[in-house]
Design a protein around this motif. Structure first.
Motif, PDB file in Angstrom:
ATOM      1  N   ALA A   3       0.815  -1.221   0.000  1.00 27.00           N
ATOM      2  CA  ALA A   3       0.000   0.000   0.000  1.00 27.00           C
ATOM      3  C   ALA A   3       0.844   1.264   0.000  1.00 27.00           C
ATOM      4  N   ARG A   4       2.171   1.137   0.085  1.00 25.97           N
ATOM      5  CA  ARG A   4       3.079   2.292   0.136  1.00 25.97           C
ATOM      6  C   ARG A   4       2.630   3.269   1.218  1.00 25.97           C
ATOM      7  N   LEU A   5       2.237   2.715   2.360  1.00 25.44           N
ATOM      8  CA  LEU A   5       1.785   3.508   3.498  1.00 25.44           C
ATOM      9  C   LEU A   5       2.830   3.393   4.599  1.00 25.44           C
ATOM     10  N   PRO A   6       3.433   4.522   5.018  1.00 26.33           N
ATOM     11  CA  PRO A   6       4.435   4.464   6.091  1.00 26.33           C
ATOM     12  C   PRO A   6       3.813   3.943   7.384  1.00 26.33           C
ATOM     13  N   VAL A   7       4.547   3.065   8.080  1.00 28.31           N
ATOM     14  CA  VAL A   7       4.035   2.419   9.283  1.00 28.31           C
ATOM     15  C   VAL A   7       5.027   2.590  10.428  1.00 28.31           C
ATOM     16  N   ASP A   8       4.522   3.021  11.578  1.00 26.63           N
ATOM     17  CA  ASP A   8       5.284   3.006  12.827  1.00 26.63           C
ATOM     18  C   ASP A   8       4.755   1.843  13.658  1.00 26.63           C
ATOM     19  N   ILE A   9       5.660   0.966  14.119  1.00 26.87           N
ATOM     20  CA  ILE A   9       5.263  -0.176  14.921  1.00 26.87           C
ATOM     21  C   ILE A   9       5.890  -0.034  16.295  1.00 26.87           C
ATOM     22  N   ASP A  10       5.071  -0.128  17.330  1.00 28.38           N
ATOM     23  CA  ASP A  10       5.542   0.073  18.699  1.00 28.38           C
ATOM     24  C   ASP A  10       5.004  -0.993  19.630  1.00 28.38           C
ATOM     25  N   ILE A  11       5.825  -1.418  20.583  1.00 30.09           N
ATOM     26  CA  ILE A  11       5.326  -2.171  21.717  1.00 30.09           C
ATOM     27  C   ILE A  11       4.421  -1.241  22.510  1.00 30.09           C
ATOM     28  N   ALA A  12       3.249  -1.717  22.888  1.00 31.13           N
ATOM     29  CA  ALA A  12       2.242  -0.845  23.485  1.00 31.13           C
ATOM     30  C   ALA A  12       2.735  -0.180  24.768  1.00 31.13           C
ATOM     31  N   SER A  13       3.529  -0.872  25.549  1.00 34.44           N
ATOM     32  CA  SER A  13       4.018  -0.287  26.803  1.00 34.44           C
ATOM     33  C   SER A  13       4.982   0.870  26.558  1.00 34.44           C
ATOM     34  N   GLU A  14       5.569   0.935  25.363  1.00 34.14           N
ATOM     35  CA  GLU A  14       6.409   2.074  24.990  1.00 34.14           C
ATOM     36  C   GLU A  14       5.577   3.164  24.311  1.00 34.14           C
ATOM     37  N   PHE A  15       4.693   2.736  23.452  1.00 36.16           N
ATOM     38  CA  PHE A  15       3.852   3.686  22.709  1.00 36.16           C
ATOM     39  C   PHE A  15       3.088   4.602  23.669  1.00 36.16           C
ATOM     40  N   ARG A  16       2.550   4.031  24.739  1.00 37.55           N
ATOM     41  CA  ARG A  16       1.662   4.786  25.625  1.00 37.55           C
ATOM     42  C   ARG A  16       2.401   5.877  26.398  1.00 37.55           C
ATOM     43  N   TYR A  17       3.731   5.738  26.538  1.00 38.08           N
ATOM     44  CA  TYR A  17       4.461   6.692  27.369  1.00 38.08           C
ATOM     45  C   TYR A  17       5.379   7.638  26.600  1.00 38.08           C
ATOM     46  N   ARG A  18       5.703   7.327  25.366  1.00 35.19           N
ATOM     47  CA  ARG A  18       6.712   8.165  24.707  1.00 35.19           C
ATOM     48  C   ARG A  18       6.127   9.378  24.000  1.00 35.19           C
ATOM     49  N   GLU A  19       4.801   9.537  24.098  1.00 34.98           N
ATOM     50  CA  GLU A  19       4.141  10.737  23.591  1.00 34.98           C
ATOM     51  C   GLU A  19       4.463  10.998  22.116  1.00 34.98           C
ATOM     52  N   GLN A  20       4.289   9.967  21.329  1.00 37.25           N
ATOM     53  CA  GLN A  20       4.553  10.058  19.891  1.00 37.25           C
ATOM     54  C   GLN A  20       3.607  11.071  19.255  1.00 37.25           C
ATOM     55  N   PRO A  21       4.135  11.986  18.455  1.00 36.44           N
ATOM     56  CA  PRO A  21       3.239  12.882  17.705  1.00 36.44           C
ATOM     57  C   PRO A  21       2.536  12.110  16.603  1.00 36.44           C
ATOM     58  N   LEU A  22       1.220  12.213  16.543  1.00 38.04           N
ATOM     59  CA  LEU A  22       0.426  11.459  15.588  1.00 38.04           C
ATOM     60  C   LEU A  22      -0.255  12.404  14.608  1.00 38.04           C
ATOM     61  N   SER A  23      -0.242  12.019  13.333  1.00 35.29           N
ATOM     62  CA  SER A  23      -0.827  12.848  12.281  1.00 35.29           C
ATOM     63  C   SER A  23      -2.350  12.858  12.378  1.00 35.29           C
ATOM     64  N   LYS A  24      -2.956  13.996  12.099  1.00 35.43           N
ATOM     65  CA  LYS A  24      -4.419  14.085  12.143  1.00 35.43           C
ATOM     66  C   LYS A  24      -5.062  13.243  11.048  1.00 35.43           C
ATOM     67  N   ASP A  25      -4.316  12.916   9.995  1.00 32.79           N
ATOM     68  CA  ASP A  25      -4.836  12.068   8.927  1.00 32.79           C
ATOM     69  C   ASP A  25      -4.342  10.626   9.040  1.00 32.79           C
ATOM     70  N   GLY A  26      -3.816  10.302  10.203  1.00 29.98           N
ATOM     71  CA  GLY A  26      -3.296   8.955  10.396  1.00 29.98           C
ATOM     72  C   GLY A  26      -4.325   8.005  10.989  1.00 29.98           C
ATOM     73  N   ILE A  27      -3.984   6.727  10.976  1.00 33.30           N
ATOM     74  CA  ILE A  27      -4.802   5.669  11.563  1.00 33.30           C
ATOM     75  C   ILE A  27      -3.939   4.936  12.585  1.00 33.30           C
ATOM     76  N   THR A  28      -4.512   4.628  13.731  1.00 33.06           N
ATOM     77  CA  THR A  28      -3.834   3.786  14.708  1.00 33.06           C
ATOM     78  C   THR A  28      -4.535   2.434  14.744  1.00 33.06           C
ATOM     79  N   MET A  29      -3.741   1.386  14.638  1.00 30.61           N
ATOM     80  CA  MET A  29      -4.275   0.022  14.672  1.00 30.61           C
ATOM     81  C   MET A  29      -3.737  -0.669  15.915  1.00 30.61           C
ATOM     82  N   VAL A  30      -4.630  -1.134  16.769  1.00 29.69           N
ATOM     83  CA  VAL A  30      -4.247  -1.863  17.978  1.00 29.69           C
ATOM     84  C   VAL A  30      -4.613  -3.327  17.795  1.00 29.69           C
ATOM     85  N   ILE A  31      -3.748  -4.228  18.293  1.00 30.83           N
ATOM     86  CA  ILE A  31      -3.931  -5.666  18.096  1.00 30.83           C
ATOM     87  C   ILE A  31      -3.891  -6.342  19.464  1.00 30.83           C
ATOM     88  N   SER A  32      -4.931  -7.123  19.770  1.00 37.26           N
ATOM     89  CA  SER A  32      -5.000  -7.821  21.054  1.00 37.26           C
ATOM     90  C   SER A  32      -5.939  -9.008  20.922  1.00 37.26           C
TER      91      SER A  32
END
Length: 606
Positions: free
Chosen positions: A315-344
């Motif tokens: 899809a030529r879509l840039p992807v950031d992949i994070d362990i959830a315990s890191e993602f929740r605390y590192r305050e990643q700046p997220l694009s307003k046109d982005g999508i977040t996908m959570v897997i559990s």
């Protein structure tokens, strides 16, 4: 993961068929139906939607036959509708089917050329016509089924009911499970012990490749070569438990063996296998997305890691992949046109749920890949992508992992089409490739005796390395995690190119190195890394395909050879040998495979 039930009874079976199908509702379905013999004549009742719709039809037109089959269907080939609901029938028989018949197009073309007329869009109907053609030529029902089975490519379970044969049901399985139930003057056939629980606790599980001829006096089982065989009858706990281990020693290995069916079910939900198209759920607009963030924990994280490769390549879509315990605390700046996908798997994982809520606070559109639709994560997401894997009891995830991969792969294909990266032809080619995965997984499971023998050697070590490149790198990470989780052997997974940047210091004649290396565009690079291991006396376990085996030219402790397959689908199939290797190593070491020490199925606290 559709549901099958068959009954040769002593009283009207229609209500019993419906009750049994209700016990299989957990498997997921979009239509249901039954076929009964009414004074020797086949009669069908089918309905789209929930079983209550079928019950309403049955109340309006009761059936009194004492022989019948039933089915809950999740659409694979053909949209959910009454005409595509099972059972499918000809003038001679009715049939229900779980799985995918990969070569149905070729078979349908052949049958239509011979004058056969089809009334549905399904792959299943070709089976009914193939058996009917042979019966019209003089074959008995058993002869016709036995001759038809070798013509079918794919993973499947089947149950047949025949016009004028009030004391006969024939079942067959290849890849999808099927169990026989024994009663007093009655016989039963079902997808699992759950369906048979109200009727009997005497169960025999068919081995892969078996077919069975049921009459009220008993069951005759035949193996894949057509030889009459005996299958052990056991006392099932299906009447008291929602799930049981069947004839498997542990839930984990049962769930490993369920993967061809589970993955086929997931793929069929997200891919239109007949039209060669991906089905994106409403609410996911990848065309406008400028970035995708994926976050998860443990095995689910590795599924997301594989998906990163798929989304970026297809899809030529840039992807950031994070362990959830890191993602929740590192305050990643997220694009307003982005999508977040959570897997559990559970939909309750604490860190993943916290990551979802952080992404929500940043204005992200949230997609949740979960196995429990009623979970907190599912309720709080904008879009839910269910795994449809059924209950997973083993703490170490297996079938949920490959179901996650199936859902993510299908979504990546849909994203590629939506973003104009994939042409219709490329989309159809990928859909066809993934439709073959259940069969390829079935072939991988046949390697279990070789893997069990290898596990006897692996159980003697205390450390192990796993290497891979591309999408095989996350599978190496997952293989190492599985070995750690259930055998307690220290194992690490690495990108093969990182070997010389540190891990090579660990290599000696005592160190086993599991190399996951399909013969793809990265294979030659991986061979170079294997040569580095071999030069230092490392013990190589190579997981590859026939071309890789022939091209490697390196001595190995063991080479596990999987079928050749398109590169895109390798993560799903190559997951099976690393799961089996961990499982059998743990069994030999005597650990608690289903409930390993210190671990929980759902991590609901930090």
């Amino acid at each position: 993961m559709c549901g099958i039930i068959g009954i040769l009874g002593l009283t009207p079976v229609a209500p019993l068929l419906v009750d049994a199908l209700k016990r299989l509702e957990y498997r997921g379905y979009d239509s249901a139906g039954i076929a009964t013999l009414e004074r020797g004549s086949l009669e069908r009742l089918r309905a789209e939607g929930k079983l209550r719709n079928l019950e309403a039809k049955l109340a309006a037109a009761p059936r009194l036959g004492i022989s019948g089959i039933g089915h809950t269907r999740w659409a694979t080939h053909g949209a959910p509708s009454e005409r595509n609901a099972h059972p499918h029938a000809t003038e001679r028989l009715a049939v229900v089917h779980n799985g995918i018949i990969e070569n149905f197009r070729e078979l349908r073309t052949e049958l239509e050329a011979a004058g056969r007329r089809f009334s549905s869009d399904t792959d299943t109907e070709v089976v009914a016509h193939l058996v009917t053609v042979l019966m019209e030529a003089g074959a008995t029902p058993h002869e016709a089924v036995a001759a038809t089975l070798p013509r079918l490519t794919g993973a499947f379970a089947l149950a047949f009911l025949f016009e004028g044969e009030d004391d006969l049901i024939i079942g067959a399985r290849r890849g999808s499970p099927l169990a026989v139930g024994y009663g007093a003057g009655e016989m039963f056939l079902g997808s699992d012990a759950i369906a048979l629980g109200p009727f009997t606790d005497e169960i025999a599980y068919l081995d892969d490749g078996d077919h069975v001829v049921l009459t009220r006096s008993g069951a005759q089982v035949f193996d894949e070569a057509g030889k009459a065989v005996e299958r052990t009858v056991t006392r099932s706990q299906g009447t008291t438990y929602v799930v049981d281990k069947g004839n498997h020693r542990h839930f984990m290995v049962k769930e490993i063996h369920e993967q061809p069916e589970v993955v086929g079910h997931a793929l069929a939900h997200y891919l239109d296998l007949a039209r060669g198209e991906a089905r994106l759920p409403e609410g996911l607009d990848f065309a406008k997305a400028d970035r995708l963030a994926i976050t998860a924990c443990g095995t689910a994280y590795y599924a997301g890691f594989v998906a990163k490769y798929w989304f970026e390549r297809l899809a030529r879509l840039p992807v950031d992949i994070d362990i959830a315990s890191e993602f929740r605390y590192r305050e990643q700046p997220l694009s307003k046109d982005g999508i977040t996908m959570v897997i559990s798997q559970s939909g309750e994982t604490a860190d993943t749920l916290a990551s979802l809520r952080y992404a929500r606070s940043e204005g992200q559109r949230i997609a949740a890949v979960v196995n429990v639709r009623e979970s907190t994560i599912a309720r709080e997401a904008d879009v839910v992508l269910p795994l449809l894997a059924g209950p997973e009891i083993g703490v170490a995830s297996t079938k949920a992992f490959t179901a996650q991969l199936a859902v993510l792969a299908a979504t990546a294909i849909g994203a590629g089409k939506a973003r104009g990266v994939l042409s219709g032809t490329e989309e159809a080619s990928l859909v066809r490739a993934f439709s073959e995965v259940p069969r390829l997984m079935h072939e991988a499971l046949k390697l279990e005796p070789q893997i069990e023998a290898l596990a006897r050697e692996l159980s003697k070590v205390r450390h192990c390395l796993y290497l891979g490149r591309g999408t095989s790198y996350p599978i190496a990470l997952e293989g190492a995690l599985k070995l750690k989780e259930i055998s307690y052997i220290h194992a690490e997974g690495y990108a093969a190119g990182e070997l010389k940047h540190g891990p090579i210091a660990l290599i000696d004649e005592e160190m086993p190195v599991v190399v996951i290396a399909p013969h793809d565009r990265l294979f030659e690079k991986t061979v170079s890394n294997m040569q580095e291991v071999a030069a230092r006396g490392g013990r190589i376990i190579l997981i590859t395909d026939p071309a890789g085996r022939d091209a490697a030219a390196i001595d190995t402790v063991e080479t596990i050879v999987l079928p050749a397959m398109p590169a895109a689908v390798t993560p799903l199939v190559y997951a099976i040998p690393v799961q089996l290797l961990a499982y059998h190593t743990a069994v030999i070491m005597g650990t608690d495979v289903d409930q390993p020490r210190n671990l929980a199925k759902s991590v609901t606290v930090e």
